[in-house]
Design a protein around this motif. Structure first.
Motif, PDB file in Angstrom:
ATOM      1  N   THR A 148       0.729  -1.213  -0.002  1.00 33.61           N
ATOM      2  CA  THR A 148      -0.166  -0.020   0.010  1.00 33.61           C
ATOM      3  C   THR A 148       0.659   1.396  -0.104  1.00 33.61           C
ATOM      4  O   THR A 148       1.748   1.522   0.795  1.00 33.61           O
ATOM      5  N   TYR A 149       0.892   2.017  -1.048  1.00 38.35           N
ATOM      6  CA  TYR A 149       1.628   2.894  -1.317  1.00 38.35           C
ATOM      7  C   TYR A 149       0.968   4.294  -0.298  1.00 38.35           C
ATOM      8  O   TYR A 149      -0.242   4.684  -0.333  1.00 38.35           O
ATOM      9  N   GLU A 150       1.778   4.939   0.292  1.00 41.93           N
ATOM     10  CA  GLU A 150       1.501   6.123   1.229  1.00 41.93           C
ATOM     11  C   GLU A 150       2.175   7.433   0.571  1.00 41.93           C
ATOM     12  O   GLU A 150       3.111   7.365   0.309  1.00 41.93           O
ATOM     13  N   PRO A 151       1.358   8.483   0.253  1.00 39.94           N
ATOM     14  CA  PRO A 151       1.917   9.626  -0.206  1.00 39.94           C
ATOM     15  C   PRO A 151       3.222  10.268   0.437  1.00 39.94           C
ATOM     16  O   PRO A 151       3.082  10.339   1.521  1.00 39.94           O
ATOM     17  N   GLN A 152       3.974  10.710  -0.334  1.00 38.94           N
ATOM     18  CA  GLN A 152       5.361  11.265   0.327  1.00 38.94           C
ATOM     19  C   GLN A 152       5.369  12.869   0.372  1.00 38.94           C
ATOM     20  O   GLN A 152       5.786  13.364   1.211  1.00 38.94           O
ATOM     21  N   LEU A 153       4.686  13.272  -0.669  1.00 41.23           N
ATOM     22  CA  LEU A 153       4.716  14.708  -0.918  1.00 41.23           C
ATOM     23  C   LEU A 153       3.123  15.362  -1.043  1.00 41.23           C
ATOM     24  O   LEU A 153       2.973  16.583  -0.399  1.00 41.23           O
ATOM     25  N   LEU A 154       2.397  14.707  -1.695  1.00 38.68           N
ATOM     26  CA  LEU A 154       0.978  15.141  -1.650  1.00 38.68           C
ATOM     27  C   LEU A 154       0.437  15.057  -0.452  1.00 38.68           C
ATOM     28  O   LEU A 154       0.425  14.154   0.563  1.00 38.68           O
ATOM     29  N   SER A 155      -0.842  16.035  -0.288  1.00 42.33           N
ATOM     30  CA  SER A 155      -1.580  15.828   1.040  1.00 42.33           C
ATOM     31  C   SER A 155      -2.306  14.572   0.879  1.00 42.33           C
ATOM     32  O   SER A 155      -2.507  14.057  -0.185  1.00 42.33           O
ATOM     33  N   LYS A 156      -2.627  13.884   2.158  1.00 50.07           N
ATOM     34  CA  LYS A 156      -3.233  12.911   2.188  1.00 50.07           C
ATOM     35  C   LYS A 156      -4.696  12.882   1.373  1.00 50.07           C
ATOM     36  O   LYS A 156      -5.264  12.221   0.534  1.00 50.07           O
ATOM     37  N   GLU A 157      -5.321  14.010   1.477  1.00 49.65           N
ATOM     38  CA  GLU A 157      -6.541  14.460   0.989  1.00 49.65           C
ATOM     39  C   GLU A 157      -6.511  14.384  -0.625  1.00 49.65           C
ATOM     40  O   GLU A 157      -7.226  13.822  -1.442  1.00 49.65           O
ATOM     41  N   GLU A 158      -5.312  15.077  -1.088  1.00 47.58           N
ATOM     42  CA  GLU A 158      -5.327  15.138  -2.713  1.00 47.58           C
ATOM     43  C   GLU A 158      -4.999  14.056  -3.119  1.00 47.58           C
ATOM     44  O   GLU A 158      -5.404  13.742  -4.172  1.00 47.58           O
ATOM     45  N   TYR A 159      -4.016  13.435  -2.605  1.00 44.08           N
ATOM     46  CA  TYR A 159      -3.731  11.898  -3.092  1.00 44.08           C
ATOM     47  C   TYR A 159      -4.990  10.768  -3.190  1.00 44.08           C
ATOM     48  O   TYR A 159      -4.979  10.391  -3.953  1.00 44.08           O
ATOM     49  N   GLU A 160      -5.732  10.903  -2.156  1.00 41.28           N
ATOM     50  CA  GLU A 160      -6.845  10.082  -2.094  1.00 41.28           C
ATOM     51  C   GLU A 160      -7.781  10.670  -3.270  1.00 41.28           C
ATOM     52  O   GLU A 160      -8.627   9.519  -3.810  1.00 41.28           O
ATOM     53  N   ALA A 161      -8.101  11.796  -3.434  1.00 41.37           N
ATOM     54  CA  ALA A 161      -9.079  12.369  -4.501  1.00 41.37           C
ATOM     55  C   ALA A 161      -8.475  11.895  -5.727  1.00 41.37           C
ATOM     56  O   ALA A 161      -9.264  11.505  -6.712  1.00 41.37           O
ATOM     57  N   ILE A 162      -7.001  11.891  -6.055  1.00 41.85           N
ATOM     58  CA  ILE A 162      -6.512  11.431  -7.394  1.00 41.85           C
ATOM     59  C   ILE A 162      -6.847  10.086  -7.507  1.00 41.85           C
ATOM     60  O   ILE A 162      -7.324   9.457  -8.383  1.00 41.85           O
ATOM     61  N   ILE A 163      -6.480   9.125  -6.421  1.00 48.63           N
ATOM     62  CA  ILE A 163      -6.615   7.565  -6.753  1.00 48.63           C
ATOM     63  C   ILE A 163      -7.933   7.302  -6.747  1.00 48.63           C
ATOM     64  O   ILE A 163      -8.366   6.426  -7.470  1.00 48.63           O
ATOM     65  N   GLY A 164      -8.895   8.058  -6.038  1.00 48.85           N
ATOM     66  CA  GLY A 164     -10.284   7.747  -6.051  1.00 48.85           C
ATOM     67  C   GLY A 164     -11.106   8.039  -7.317  1.00 48.85           C
ATOM     68  O   GLY A 164     -12.193   8.011  -7.312  1.00 48.85           O
ATOM     69  N   SER A 165     -10.392   8.916  -8.225  1.00 47.65           N
ATOM     70  CA  SER A 165     -11.159   9.578  -9.273  1.00 47.65           C
ATOM     71  C   SER A 165     -10.999   8.770 -10.430  1.00 47.65           C
ATOM     72  O   SER A 165     -10.099   7.884 -10.982  1.00 47.65           O
ATOM     73  N   ALA A 166     -11.929   9.021 -11.430  1.00 42.41           N
ATOM     74  CA  ALA A 166     -11.793   8.318 -12.817  1.00 42.41           C
ATOM     75  C   ALA A 166     -11.022   8.850 -13.586  1.00 42.41           C
ATOM     76  O   ALA A 166     -10.299  10.165 -13.336  1.00 42.41           O
ATOM     77  N   MET A 167     -10.496   8.076 -14.542  1.00 44.90           N
ATOM     78  CA  MET A 167      -9.349   8.718 -15.359  1.00 44.90           C
ATOM     79  C   MET A 167      -9.833   9.684 -16.571  1.00 44.90           C
ATOM     80  O   MET A 167     -11.151   9.733 -16.756  1.00 44.90           O
ATOM     81  N   GLU A 168      -8.756  10.564 -16.955  1.00 43.74           N
ATOM     82  CA  GLU A 168      -9.257  11.690 -17.823  1.00 43.74           C
ATOM     83  C   GLU A 168      -8.576  11.392 -19.118  1.00 43.74           C
ATOM     84  O   GLU A 168      -7.330  11.052 -19.028  1.00 43.74           O
ATOM     85  N   THR A 169      -9.200  11.353 -20.204  1.00 47.11           N
ATOM     86  CA  THR A 169      -8.564  11.327 -21.539  1.00 47.11           C
ATOM     87  C   THR A 169      -9.400  12.339 -22.542  1.00 47.11           C
ATOM     88  O   THR A 169     -10.224  12.877 -21.970  1.00 47.11           O
ATOM     89  N   GLY A 170      -8.667  12.659 -23.505  1.00 45.73           N
ATOM     90  CA  GLY A 170      -9.515  13.828 -24.389  1.00 45.73           C
ATOM     91  C   GLY A 170      -8.980  13.611 -25.891  1.00 45.73           C
ATOM     92  O   GLY A 170      -8.032  13.003 -26.179  1.00 45.73           O
ATOM     93  N   ASN A 171      -9.834  14.380 -26.582  1.00 44.04           N
ATOM     94  CA  ASN A 171      -9.345  14.337 -28.111  1.00 44.04           C
ATOM     95  C   ASN A 171      -8.832  15.646 -28.613  1.00 44.04           C
ATOM     96  O   ASN A 171      -8.628  15.747 -29.724  1.00 44.04           O
ATOM     97  N   GLY A 172      -8.342  16.457 -27.723  1.00 44.22           N
ATOM     98  CA  GLY A 172      -7.738  17.777 -27.921  1.00 44.22           C
ATOM     99  C   GLY A 172      -8.684  18.846 -28.442  1.00 44.22           C
ATOM    100  O   GLY A 172      -8.417  19.925 -28.766  1.00 44.22           O
TER     101      GLY A 172
END
Length: 257
Positions: free
Chosen positions: A228-252
């Motif tokens: 289980t990776y623990e964030p080293q630099l990001l806040s716990k809240e920001e890290y969890e928001a990233i890991i818990g969110s859906a991926m983003e892609t786009g066509n430009g």
């Protein structure tokens, strides 16, 4: 760019060293690779830029659609850059090259496909910043640098530290990858906050989306090793928001921008 990046990296590496003693590095090889299932979280709209004005030019492997991004960059009139903006571009091209070069070396060391996949994506990250350097007639310090060589001594020192740490075990290598992506996310957000140029903001936003994809990939792969990776630099809240969110892609497409 953040002046304390080196200090933060060294502190995070120290934490990784402490944690690695508790990790079972003899874990079985995980099934599959996360490189083909990289995901991202939602982005910021730096400096008041509207979210729908920023072009989505990111693939699900974290690479940047350079043609789409260049089209948007070219559509924005070139403004007068501050010294901070110039320094930011110069540092960012080196930081993105650092990520690429570390992953190349770790792939050579461990043969884990995720490092090869993300190294290829990082090539597009470097080239994204180079689009801006070319537009603003800034000499690219990385243009003729071979893998593992940097004219910036701070980046050179970081590269050496990261490769050394990532060469200790596969788990350490994956943790180094996650740490690099955390650093990129923080540095990119700071750079966004320090500019009002839409072409620079758009480029950095896309790079940050790619870095979140890559962070997800490393975290997922570590989980496959039972870590289980623990964030080293990001806040716990920001890290969890990233890991818990859906991926983003786009066509430009860039909406009303």
């Amino acid at each position: 760019m953040r002046k304390i990046l080196g200090l933060l990296i060294m502190g995070a590496l120290f934490l990784i060293v402490l944690g690695s003693g508790c990790i079972n590095t003899g874990a079985t090889q995980p099934t599959g690779t996360a490189g083909s299932t990289i995901a991202q979280a939602g982005g910021h709209g730096g400096n008041g830029a509207q979210a729908d004005s920023i072009p989505m030019a990111v693939n699900d492997n974290g690479s940047i659609q350079l043609t789409s991004l260049k089209e948007y960059i070219d559509s924005i009139p070139a403004g007068q850059l501050t010294q901070e903006e110039k320094d930011g571009l110069l540092y960012m091209v080196g930081e993105e090259k650092l990520a690429h070069d570390v992953y190349v070396k770790l792939y050579e060391k461990w043969g884990l496909q995720i490092f090869n996949n993300i190294a290829q994506a990082e090539t597009t990250h470097v080239n994204s910043v180079r689009l801006l350097l070319e537009k603003y007639n800034i000499t690219d310090p990385t243009q003729n640098e071979p893998v593992g060589v940097f004219t910036n001594p701070d980046i050179q020192a970081l590269y050496n530290q990261l490769v050394e740490m990532g060469s200790k075990s596969v788990v350490d290598a994956l943790k180094v990858g996650a740490l690099i992506e955390e650093t990129d996310i923080i540095d990119l957000q700071e750079a966004i906050d320090n500019t009002n140029k839409l072409d620079i903001i758009a480029t950095y936003e896309n790079l940050m989306k790619g870095s979140r994809n890559h962070l997800r990939a490393f975290v997922k792969t570590l989980a496959n090793y039972g870590v289980t990776y623990e964030p080293q630099l990001l806040s716990k809240e920001e890290y969890e928001a990233i890991i818990g969110s859906a991926m983003e892609t786009g066509n430009g497409n860039h909406g009303n921008g």
